[in-house]
Design an enzyme around this catalytic site. Structure first.
Site, PDB file in Angstrom:
ATOM      1  N   ASP A   3      -9.566   1.922  -4.363  1.00 39.20           N
ATOM      2  CA  ASP A   3      -8.837   1.941  -2.996  1.00 39.20           C
ATOM      3  C   ASP A   3      -8.039   3.438  -3.373  1.00 39.20           C
ATOM      4  O   ASP A   3      -8.507   4.221  -3.146  1.00 39.20           O
ATOM      5  CB  ASP A   3      -8.018   0.764  -2.901  1.00 39.20           C
ATOM      6  CG  ASP A   3      -7.573   0.467  -1.635  1.00 39.20           C
ATOM      7  OD1 ASP A   3      -7.518   1.726  -0.965  1.00 39.20           O
ATOM      8  OD2 ASP A   3      -7.205  -0.349  -0.996  1.00 39.20           O
TER       9      ASP A   3
ATOM     10  N   ASN B 143     -11.592   6.544   1.767  1.00 42.33           N
ATOM     11  CA  ASN B 143     -10.047   5.791   1.568  1.00 42.33           C
ATOM     12  C   ASN B 143      -9.239   6.552   0.733  1.00 42.33           C
ATOM     13  O   ASN B 143      -8.843   7.767   1.198  1.00 42.33           O
ATOM     14  CB  ASN B 143     -10.540   4.681   0.948  1.00 42.33           C
ATOM     15  CG  ASN B 143      -9.399   3.573   1.147  1.00 42.33           C
ATOM     16  OD1 ASN B 143      -8.076   3.695   0.872  1.00 42.33           O
ATOM     17  ND2 ASN B 143      -9.955   2.192   1.419  1.00 42.33           N
TER      18      ASN B 143
ATOM     19  N   ASN C 134      -5.554   6.491   6.784  1.00 41.86           N
ATOM     20  CA  ASN C 134      -5.715   5.609   5.690  1.00 41.86           C
ATOM     21  C   ASN C 134      -4.788   6.196   4.571  1.00 41.86           C
ATOM     22  O   ASN C 134      -3.589   5.797   4.072  1.00 41.86           O
ATOM     23  CB  ASN C 134      -6.851   5.089   5.187  1.00 41.86           C
ATOM     24  CG  ASN C 134      -6.978   4.206   4.110  1.00 41.86           C
ATOM     25  OD1 ASN C 134      -6.567   4.515   3.273  1.00 41.86           O
ATOM     26  ND2 ASN C 134      -7.165   2.898   4.702  1.00 41.86           N
TER      27      ASN C 134
ATOM     28  N   GLU D  97       0.676  -1.222   0.079  1.00 43.68           N
ATOM     29  CA  GLU D  97      -0.042  -0.096  -0.029  1.00 43.68           C
ATOM     30  C   GLU D  97       1.031   1.103   0.044  1.00 43.68           C
ATOM     31  O   GLU D  97       2.001   1.159   0.216  1.00 43.68           O
ATOM     32  CB  GLU D  97      -0.807  -0.043   1.163  1.00 43.68           C
ATOM     33  CG  GLU D  97      -2.368  -0.069   0.929  1.00 43.68           C
ATOM     34  CD  GLU D  97      -2.986   1.214   0.271  1.00 43.68           C
ATOM     35  OE1 GLU D  97      -2.299   2.025  -0.007  1.00 43.68           O
ATOM     36  OE2 GLU D  97      -4.358   1.037   0.300  1.00 43.68           O
TER      37      GLU D  97
END
Length: 305
Positions: free
Chosen positions: A232, A178, A122, A35
């Site tokens: 995402d 997100n 996030n 990520e």
């Protein structure tokens, strides 16, 4: 013209953004969940998070090697650079937004709003005025796998930390906010909602907001719905096209929301980032691996302005 099987062209405009002879490169494998990629042009390297392994990794463009940048990393997720080239990170375990100074020390920028702890910051972006915008869903406190199992103290919202240090909540009508990114002129902010991870009928879309002169958001309209998994993380190129993750690969949407095409990747994608000498190389964090592909477009960068 025939294009490699990695591409699906949905709109002719996509053919002007891809290179027929560019191949999808598999750069590295060995993560549990990649990520938060961010390219550091001064060092010619990419930083990215391996959340469940509680580490940040570094891909060096000069020798193609991957090494550990930081471990433990407090289960960091999203990363970006500020106007001075310092690393800004979202940390699940500490439930905070941090900055890595040039000497390597860490500064906590925000960890509470109105006295309550964040859930687990996030993803994050920095605007040209130096303000930091970030999302705060609950993924890092839902289990011990990507952070630490804890009780939520507030809902899942979106925040802005101004250059003067003032923290404001700019959106409170999300299920699981997100990924986020600004349009090239910063008049719009795109934010993904991935609530479908917790509820089968939950949101799996991106909304586009107008950024007002007083730094508030308004007119949050549906921009695109994901037909394969969820959106995402994503980035935007200099023409305003949005390059976003999905379970089948990278989707490219025009500023008018039209799906222009897809780049197929053999793993579920979490996030992407533009990098390379000309910001025309798209780095792809996909489950256990890091991939990259050269494009015929450049990513936006606040450091380039």
């Amino acid at each position: 013209m025939k294009y490699p099987d990695i591409y699906t062209v949905e709109d002719e405009r996509f053919t002007r953004l891809i290179l027929p002879n560019a191949q999808l490169e598999h750069l590295w494998s060995g993560a549990r969940w990649c990520e938060g990629p961010v390219h550091v042009p001064a060092g010619r390297y990419l930083l990215f998070s391996d959340i469940p392994n509680d580490r940040m990794l570094r891909f060096d463009e000069t020798d193609q090697r991957v090494s550990v940048f930081r471990q433990p990393a407090r289960f960091s997720n999203g990363n970006t650079l500020d106007r001075e080239g310092r690393l800004i990170s979202c940390e699940h375990y500490s439930r905070s937004l941090t900055r890595t100074e040039h000497d390597g020390s860490l500064t906590v920028l925000a960890e509470r709003f109105e006295g309550r702890r964040f859930n687990s910051p996030n993803d994050v972006v920095v605007s040209s005025d130096g303000s930091i915008w970030f999302t705060d869903p609950s993924y890092g406190i839902d289990s011990d796998y990507e952070g630490g199992l804890r009780e939520a103290e507030m809902g899942c919202h979106v925040y802005r930390l101004g250059p003067e240090g003032r923290l404001t909540r700019v959106a409170d009508d999300f299920d699981k906010p997100n990924g986020l990114a600004f349009s090239p002129d910063e008049r719009h902010l795109y934010i993904a909602d991935t609530g479908a991870t917790h509820h089968p009928d939950g949101p799996r879309h991106i909304r586009r907001f107008r950024v007002n002169n007083d730094h508030t958001l308004s007119d949050g309209r549906l921009f695109a719905e994901c037909d394969y998994g969820i959106f995402d993380g994503f980035r935007i190129d200099t023409s305003g096209n949005l390059w976003t993750s999905s379970s089948e690969g990278v989707h490219c949407h025009a500023p008018d929301a039209t799906l222009l095409g897809r780049i197929h990747v053999p793993e579920t994608i979490a996030n992407v980032a533009f990098g390379g000498q000309y910001r025309n190389r798209l780095f792809i964090c996909a489950s256990t691996s890091l991939y990259a592909i050269y494009l015929n477009t450049r990513g936006c960068s606040i450091l380039a302005g």
